[in-house]
Design an enzyme around this catalytic site. Structure first.
Site, PDB file in Angstrom:
ATOM      1  N   GLY A  17       0.833  -1.207   0.000  1.00 54.67           N
ATOM      2  CA  GLY A  17       0.000   0.000   0.000  1.00 54.67           C
ATOM      3  C   GLY A  17       0.860   1.245   0.000  1.00 54.67           C
ATOM      4  N   SER A  18       0.302   2.322   0.567  1.00 53.39           N
ATOM      5  CA  SER A  18       0.972   3.618   0.454  1.00 53.39           C
ATOM      6  C   SER A  18       2.231   3.704   1.330  1.00 53.39           C
ATOM      7  CB  SER A  18       0.007   4.730   0.863  1.00 53.39           C
ATOM      8  OG  SER A  18      -0.110   4.754   2.272  1.00 53.39           O
ATOM      9  N   SER A  19       3.169   4.548   0.895  1.00 50.25           N
ATOM     10  CA  SER A  19       4.413   4.716   1.651  1.00 50.25           C
ATOM     11  C   SER A  19       4.153   5.316   3.028  1.00 50.25           C
ATOM     12  CB  SER A  19       5.362   5.662   0.917  1.00 50.25           C
ATOM     13  OG  SER A  19       5.664   5.148  -0.322  1.00 50.25           O
ATOM     14  N   ARG A  20       3.138   6.179   3.107  1.00 47.91           N
ATOM     15  CA  ARG A  20       2.860   6.837   4.385  1.00 47.91           C
ATOM     16  C   ARG A  20       2.507   5.799   5.455  1.00 47.91           C
ATOM     17  NH1 ARG A  20      -1.550   8.211   6.910  1.00 47.91           N
ATOM     18  NH2 ARG A  20      -2.842   7.474   5.191  1.00 47.91           N
ATOM     19  N   VAL A  21       1.580   4.899   5.120  1.00 42.93           N
ATOM     20  CA  VAL A  21       1.178   3.869   6.079  1.00 42.93           C
ATOM     21  C   VAL A  21       2.338   2.898   6.309  1.00 42.93           C
ATOM     22  CG1 VAL A  21      -0.467   2.003   6.523  1.00 42.93           C
ATOM     23  CG2 VAL A  21      -1.236   4.095   5.390  1.00 42.93           C
ATOM     24  N   ALA A  22       3.064   2.593   5.241  1.00 44.54           N
ATOM     25  CA  ALA A  22       4.189   1.658   5.365  1.00 44.54           C
ATOM     26  C   ALA A  22       5.199   2.172   6.394  1.00 44.54           C
ATOM     27  CB  ALA A  22       4.859   1.476   4.003  1.00 44.54           C
ATOM     28  N   GLU A  46       5.696  -3.551   0.275  1.00 44.20           N
ATOM     29  CA  GLU A  46       5.640  -3.284  -1.162  1.00 44.20           C
ATOM     30  C   GLU A  46       4.852  -1.990  -1.275  1.00 44.20           C
ATOM     31  OE1 GLU A  46       3.297  -4.050  -4.893  1.00 44.20           O
ATOM     32  OE2 GLU A  46       3.646  -6.042  -4.053  1.00 44.20           O
ATOM     33  N   CYS A  82       0.389  -0.534  -8.889  1.00 46.78           N
ATOM     34  CA  CYS A  82       1.617  -0.042  -8.256  1.00 46.78           C
ATOM     35  C   CYS A  82       2.739  -0.014  -9.291  1.00 46.78           C
ATOM     36  CB  CYS A  82       1.994  -0.860  -7.035  1.00 46.78           C
ATOM     37  SG  CYS A  82       1.345  -2.512  -7.046  1.00 46.78           S
TER      38      CYS A  82
HETATM   39  N1  LIG Z   1       1.034  -8.044 -11.341  1.00 49.41           N
HETATM   40  C1  LIG Z   1       0.761  -6.694 -10.974  1.00 49.41           C
HETATM   41  C2  LIG Z   1       1.263  -6.294  -9.629  1.00 49.41           C
HETATM   42  C3  LIG Z   1       0.811  -7.070  -8.479  1.00 49.41           C
HETATM   43  C4  LIG Z   1       1.248  -6.386  -7.268  1.00 49.41           C
HETATM   44  O1  LIG Z   1       1.813  -6.796  -6.320  1.00 49.41           O
HETATM   45  C5  LIG Z   1       1.381  -5.723 -11.953  1.00 49.41           C
HETATM   46  O2  LIG Z   1       2.272  -6.098 -12.692  1.00 49.41           O
HETATM   47  O3  LIG Z   1       0.992  -4.576 -11.931  1.00 49.41           O
END
Ligand SMILES: N[C@@H](CCC=O)C(=O)O
Length: 572
Positions: A286-291, A305, A340
């Site tokens: 998720g978001s960097s802020r929460v991370a 991630e 992402c």
């Molecule tokens: N397979 C997805 C990403 C999955 C995320 O963790 C992508 O390539 O955007």
């Protein structure tokens, strides 16, 4: 408590254009043995049914499905109607979850010395689940359900189901136990050998976002389970109905009900739960802020991630303009830019400027339409916020709007969400690098929005400098078949002030290189995750599972015999 997840009033308007087309897309739903809902019935718009809300999304703890005294109602992202009721665990209701996690010891539910038959059990569960997802009725069910809560085109949603299915196929049979493969190194004397094992963490937590309602939670959840952990899973409430149904499919395929707890809650409640239950590891996507907050609260016991201001560089060798522009369009705007991995900035070598690349990208962006969800609601930015950001960018000297920059027409997306045409803004490279501008330009907009810039033959070091200053390093693409551009070369070294190699001077965890390079669409067989951060997580491959979901344990056997002539030596 009963609340509506929206700051704006519920809009009980007539079904709108996009919604109508949703039904045109619809295929007949069949009753599936595990499912408790029909994807196509989730709507607030069927006349005469005052309370025709989608079935509540439930909670699973200590092997039992349960509800909660707190309820939220989600607004349909396509038309603002109330369409799903969700049971959300409140702060006073977390105790059963805390107890459930506490019951799992640090050495996990299985490990190479404990209940090894469970590695085989998970091979079997994966076999059955992969088979289920291969059935057209089942894959269509999940595809439609994904589309319903995280609007994206049928093909994009189906892709998510297919990645999940292939992932499960990869871990059939003995493949789960092979994940826990150990090794042995001969010791210093007879009877001594060191053995390295992959050890579970025991109680763990998984927190996943809205944009991949099936792929991310299933891949991370199964990885956690394969390695012997007991996870609590929290998926963004906006989309958790998908994973709730998938949990039921997994139970149907033999997943022991006590092995996973499944919770819906707000972030504050989850934070409290984590602080009290103290999982040995938490995977956050998720978001960097929460991370960053979680990293502090959980004393570093996290894998992350987080955000990606993902970049693409087009090298000096111009080729296949049609293909490259199509990949740019997919990378920047598929799923309305809410991946992402989405392309956030395009660095274009000057050789591309004289081609039709940008006009082709504009034409491709123009093809996208709400009717088939090739562009759709943005769930974390409002239209105003995106337009405001665009206007700030357009104040940077030399910037210009390439295309887009307007609200979608004829839509009924509620105003808590965003509705923006695929947008590209050109910003000159020299301006991007200036302090103040840099932070503005590299702000990640999780929507159909990208920055385009151009670099001259001698400006590659400036591009590399821009990449070096970024704070997140998830995906990247270097579009070139010129090995001298991809890597260091004597020829290029002469024309640049320092080694111009792109791959060697950057760190992104998932980097595609070559004419067909892309930033999105990583399947289960490509490691996907950030690099350059010790907390960086991965998803998909055996290496990702082992890295994220197990730690190394070394057992050094030292049986003897003690040499016959041994005597107590002098003190040391
Ligand atoms: N397979 C997805 C990403 C999955 C995320 O963790 C992508 O390539 O955007």
């Amino acid at each position: 408590m009963y609340r509506v997840v929206a700051s704006r009033a519920f809009r009980a308007g007539a079904p709108q254009k996009a919604f109508g087309c949703w039904f045109n897309l619809s295929r007949s739903a069949h009753t599936l043995p595990f499912a408790t809902l029909e994807a196509d019935e989730i709507s607030g718009s069927k006349p005469g049914e005052v309370y025709n809300l989608g079935r509540m999304s439930s909670i699973l703890v200590q092997g039992k499905w349960t509800g909660s005294s707190n309820w939220s109602t989600l607004l349909d992202p396509l038309n603002g109607e109330q369409f799903i009721r969700i049971a959300e665990v409140g702060e006073k209701e977390i105790q059963p979850f805390v107890e459930s996690l506490s019951k799992c010891p640090k050495h996990g539910l299985h490990n190479p010395f404990k209940s090894p038959e469970r590695y085989l059990l998970y091979g079997d569960i994966s076999t059955k689940a992969a088979h289920m997802l291969s059935l057209p009725k089942v894959s269509n069910f999940f595809t439609r359900l994904i589309q319903r809560v995280s609007p994206k085109s049928y093909q994009q949603a189906l892709g998510e189901v297919q990645v999940t299915q292939k992932f499960l196929e990869n871990f059939c049979g003995d493949q789960v136990r092979f994940l826990a493969r150990s090794f042995a190194v001969p010791g210093n004397h007879l009877g001594q050998q060191s053995h390295g094992y992959r050890w579970p963490y025991g109680p763990v937590a998984i927190i996943t976002p809205f944009n991949f309602p099936l792929e991310i939670p299933v891949l991370q959840l199964m990885g956690a389970l394969y390695m012997g952990n007991k996870p609590i899973l929290k998926v963004d409430s906006k989309v958790s109905i998908v994973m709730e149904q998938m949990m039921r499919l997994l139970h149907y395929c033999g997943l022991p009900v006590e092995d996973v707890d499944f919770i819906n809650s707000d972030g504050k409640t989850m934070n409290k739960l984590l602080m009290e239950a103290n999982p040995r590891m938490t995977l956050f996507t998720g978001s960097s802020r929460v991370a960053e907050k979680l990293a502090v609260d959980l004393k570093g016991r996290v894998k992350l991630e987080d955000a990606g201001f993902d970049w693409k560089i087009l090298g000096p060798d111009v080729n296949e303009v049609d293909y490259v522009s199509w990949v740019c369009d997919q990378d920047a705007y598929a799923c309305s830019g809410q991946k992402c991995s989405a392309q956030s900035v395009l660095f274009m070598h000057e050789n591309w400027s004289s081609t039709s690349l940008l006009s082709k990208m504009k034409d491709l962006a123009d093809r996208r339409k709400l009717e088939d969800l090739t562009v759709g609601p943005v769930l974390t930015f409002t239209t105003e916020a995106m337009l405001e950001h665009m206007n700030k960018l357009l104040k940077v000297p030399g910037s210009k709007l390439l295309f887009g920059g307007e609200e979608l027409k004829n839509h009924s997306i509620p105003s808590i969400y965003g509705a923006l045409k695929p947008t590209a803004i050109f910003v000159p490279l020299e301006e991007i690098l200036k302090d103040g501008n840099y932070e503005l330009v590299t702000r990640e907009i999780f929507g159909p929005f990208q920055i385009v810039t151009e670099y001259k033959q001698d400006q590659l070091p400036l591009v590399l400098n821009a990449l070096e200053r970024m704070h997140a390093h998830l995906t990247a693409a270097v579009v070139s078949n010129d090995p001298l551009f991809l890597q260091a070369s004597l020829k290029l070294k002469k024309s640049f002030s320092h080694s111009p190699e792109v791959i060697g001077n950057t760190v992104n965890g998932t980097t595609y290189a070559g004419l067909r390079a892309r930033t999105t669409g990583a399947p289960q067989n490509h490691w996907f995750g950030p690099s350059g951060d010790p907390r960086g997580a991965g998803i998909g491959t055996p290496e990702a599972i082992k890295l994220v979901w197990s730690s190394h344990r070394e057992i050094i056997y030292d049986y003897g015999p003690i040499p016959g002539n041994w005597e107590i030596p002098p003190s040391t």
